[in-house]
Design a protein around this motif. Sequence first.
Motif, mmCIF file in Angstrom:
data_model
loop_
_atom_site.group_PDB
_atom_site.id
_atom_site.type_symbol
_atom_site.label_atom_id
_atom_site.label_comp_id
_atom_site.label_asym_id
_atom_site.label_seq_id
_atom_site.Cartn_x
_atom_site.Cartn_y
_atom_site.Cartn_z
ATOM 1 N N PHE A 62 22.877 20.567 -18.369
ATOM 2 C CA PHE A 62 22.982 21.829 -17.673
ATOM 3 C C PHE A 62 23.562 21.875 -16.533
ATOM 4 N N VAL A 63 24.357 23.004 -16.303
ATOM 5 C CA VAL A 63 25.249 23.099 -15.120
ATOM 6 C C VAL A 63 24.864 24.341 -14.549
ATOM 7 N N GLN A 64 24.785 24.569 -13.157
ATOM 8 C CA GLN A 64 24.504 25.490 -12.349
ATOM 9 C C GLN A 64 25.337 25.510 -11.161
ATOM 10 N N ASN A 65 26.133 26.542 -10.948
ATOM 11 C CA ASN A 65 27.111 26.271 -9.931
ATOM 12 C C ASN A 65 26.652 26.981 -8.733
ATOM 13 N N PHE A 66 27.413 26.563 -7.566
ATOM 14 C CA PHE A 66 27.381 27.188 -6.316
ATOM 15 C C PHE A 66 28.476 27.893 -6.062
ATOM 16 N N THR A 67 28.555 29.273 -5.761
ATOM 17 C CA THR A 67 29.669 30.046 -5.271
ATOM 18 C C THR A 67 29.674 29.832 -3.682
ATOM 19 N N ASP A 68 30.792 29.020 -3.409
ATOM 20 C CA ASP A 68 30.960 28.702 -2.011
ATOM 21 C C ASP A 68 32.088 29.275 -1.362
ATOM 22 N N ILE A 69 32.626 30.252 -2.235
ATOM 23 C CA ILE A 69 33.753 31.074 -1.416
ATOM 24 C C ILE A 69 33.873 32.466 -1.883
ATOM 25 N N ASP A 70 33.428 33.288 -1.123
ATOM 26 C CA ASP A 70 33.630 34.952 -1.714
ATOM 27 C C ASP A 70 33.709 35.635 -0.429
ATOM 28 N N ASP A 71 33.773 36.832 -0.694
ATOM 29 C CA ASP A 71 33.537 38.058 0.490
ATOM 30 C C ASP A 71 32.227 37.726 1.409
ATOM 31 N N LYS A 72 31.295 37.613 0.716
ATOM 32 C CA LYS A 72 29.946 37.819 1.380
ATOM 33 C C LYS A 72 29.900 36.475 2.306
ATOM 34 N N MET A 73 30.659 35.285 1.950
ATOM 35 C CA MET A 73 30.463 34.101 2.618
ATOM 36 C C MET A 73 31.377 34.164 3.691
ATOM 37 N N ILE A 74 32.524 34.805 3.557
ATOM 38 C CA ILE A 74 33.482 34.970 4.507
ATOM 39 C C ILE A 74 32.793 35.808 5.698
ATOM 40 N N LYS A 75 32.301 36.874 5.583
ATOM 41 C CA LYS A 75 31.775 37.856 6.260
ATOM 42 C C LYS A 75 30.558 37.304 7.197
ATOM 43 N N ARG A 76 29.700 36.531 6.577
ATOM 44 C CA ARG A 76 28.823 35.803 6.916
ATOM 45 C C ARG A 76 29.118 34.674 8.031
ATOM 46 N N ALA A 77 30.106 34.049 7.487
ATOM 47 C CA ALA A 77 30.676 32.963 8.424
ATOM 48 C C ALA A 77 30.957 33.291 9.695
ATOM 49 N N ASN A 110 25.860 20.233 -10.321
ATOM 50 C CA ASN A 110 25.863 21.423 -9.406
ATOM 51 C C ASN A 110 27.372 21.638 -8.743
ATOM 52 N N PRO A 111 28.108 22.001 -9.500
ATOM 53 C CA PRO A 111 29.858 22.288 -9.339
ATOM 54 C C PRO A 111 29.781 23.490 -8.052
ATOM 55 N N ARG A 112 30.812 23.183 -7.081
ATOM 56 C CA ARG A 112 31.261 24.188 -5.942
ATOM 57 C C ARG A 112 32.527 24.415 -6.424
ATOM 58 N N ALA A 113 32.769 25.789 -6.294
ATOM 59 C CA ALA A 113 33.933 26.530 -6.607
ATOM 60 C C ALA A 113 35.045 25.922 -5.812
ATOM 61 N N THR A 114 34.821 25.396 -4.547
ATOM 62 C CA THR A 114 36.081 24.972 -3.654
ATOM 63 C C THR A 114 36.360 23.579 -4.102
ATOM 64 N N GLU A 115 35.481 22.920 -4.839
ATOM 65 C CA GLU A 115 35.906 21.618 -5.380
ATOM 66 C C GLU A 115 36.964 21.805 -6.590
ATOM 67 N N TYR A 116 36.949 22.787 -7.164
ATOM 68 C CA TYR A 116 38.022 23.138 -8.471
ATOM 69 C C TYR A 116 39.239 24.101 -8.129
ATOM 70 N N HIS A 204 35.259 35.823 -10.479
ATOM 71 C CA HIS A 204 35.055 35.732 -12.090
ATOM 72 C C HIS A 204 35.842 34.367 -12.509
ATOM 73 N N ILE A 205 36.870 33.957 -11.734
ATOM 74 C CA ILE A 205 37.524 32.835 -12.444
ATOM 75 C C ILE A 205 36.931 31.522 -12.188
ATOM 76 N N GLU A 206 36.247 31.438 -11.111
ATOM 77 C CA GLU A 206 35.324 30.191 -10.942
ATOM 78 C C GLU A 206 34.462 29.735 -11.953
#
Length: 466
Positions: A62-77, A110-116, A204-206
Amino acid sequence: MKIFNTMTRQKEEFVPIKPNEITMYVCGPTVYNYFHIGNARTFLVFDTIRRYFEYRGYKVKFVQNFTDIDDKMIKRANEENTTVRELGDRYIEEYYKDADGLNIERATVNPRATEYIEEIIKFIQDLIDKGYAYEVDGDVYFSTKKFKEYGKLSGQNLDDLQAGARISVDERKKDPMDFAVWKSEKPGEPSWDSPWGKGRPGWHIECSCMAHKILGETIDIHAGGADLVFPHHENEIAQSEARSGKPFANYWMHSAYLNINNKKMSKSLNNFFTTREILEKYDAEVVRLFMLSAHYRTPLNFSDELLESAKASKERLYNAIGNLERLIDEVKTENLKEEEKAYIENLNSYKGKYIDKMDDDFNTADAIAVIFDLIKDINTNIGVDSSKELIKYCLDLIRELGKPLGILQKSTIEDLNSEIEALIEERQQARKNKNWALADKIRDDLKARGIILEDTPQGVRWKKAE
């Protein structure tokens, strides 16, 4: 077992790629904030489905990802004057707290997008080499018209999708429906080196890349909320199948929306609730009973009244468990009586009904109804003349049917012990503060519940009244 496949819009017999093994990818959160109760429904539904597969003997990856790079994250950071990495680290930790609070089992991975990033760049280059993607000024776009089956998941053709979609205007794209798989570097954004210059992956590619890398080019089940059908899952299919030439997933599953008091959840309507806020008022089993009280493909209305109803349902179920736990200490007969063997066959019929309901596209609402029917039968037929073995069988069966739903695993005796110890501690503090009235009230309240306190040199002890 039958599963409703979004791709074919019908229930299909479930046949895994490998016997007794299931590969399952569920789109996870973008980690820039606490997840809300709409997200919670999706996570909880697919946690339950994963649990049920395991109950039926499957080994589930069972794989559930974390999207840890996108527009919302950049804005919030930028708003919080922190880095995207630090923001992701913090909200991944907060995700685990809330998911654990809902009794959601941890994913296998739980893969993170930035690790791939390296794998994502290779994926994109393959799409370019095959003629499905093109680069413009450091941005790379997927060409939707090159993928002839685009729109097959949402059931619309490309012209209909284009007419109904909110499309970002970019004159550099060959077609308005083309979507970014790589975005060129902008000031203040994290970026990575690539053959097209510094930049970052598109959303989407992540998921395509992580699913392929961890589970393979074709997986059994890809799942998420209904809001992901288009464009996210549609785009995942296009880029994945364009690259591999194989089906991306054999079954597509989507959970329906959660509304708040019959209105769509929205911050502007002031009806937006995080999971953490709800868990401050209701425990996990109440939330799970509420969320699973409707079929996962049916929109669910969220209200305090419905949660209170779920709370009452939970109390009814645990009252039955508590009665059995107390009864097992009181009855004299140890072993199963001859006449009780037929009753066990009757009990097992409920298990059969439960499996029938869950095997029919995970009908949790009807499965819960079966548990209530079982409880009613037990309440009617189990008493002081029953054997300990039969009572234990009843308890075990209730817990067995509750486990895939993530409920009914606690002991009421343990809960009672914790509550009494807390009240004794409160009484001791009252006595230290010379608040004799409160100390006496706690003692009398416990006595009324059949709990006798004894002051000993070793401290306060309690026992049940004879």
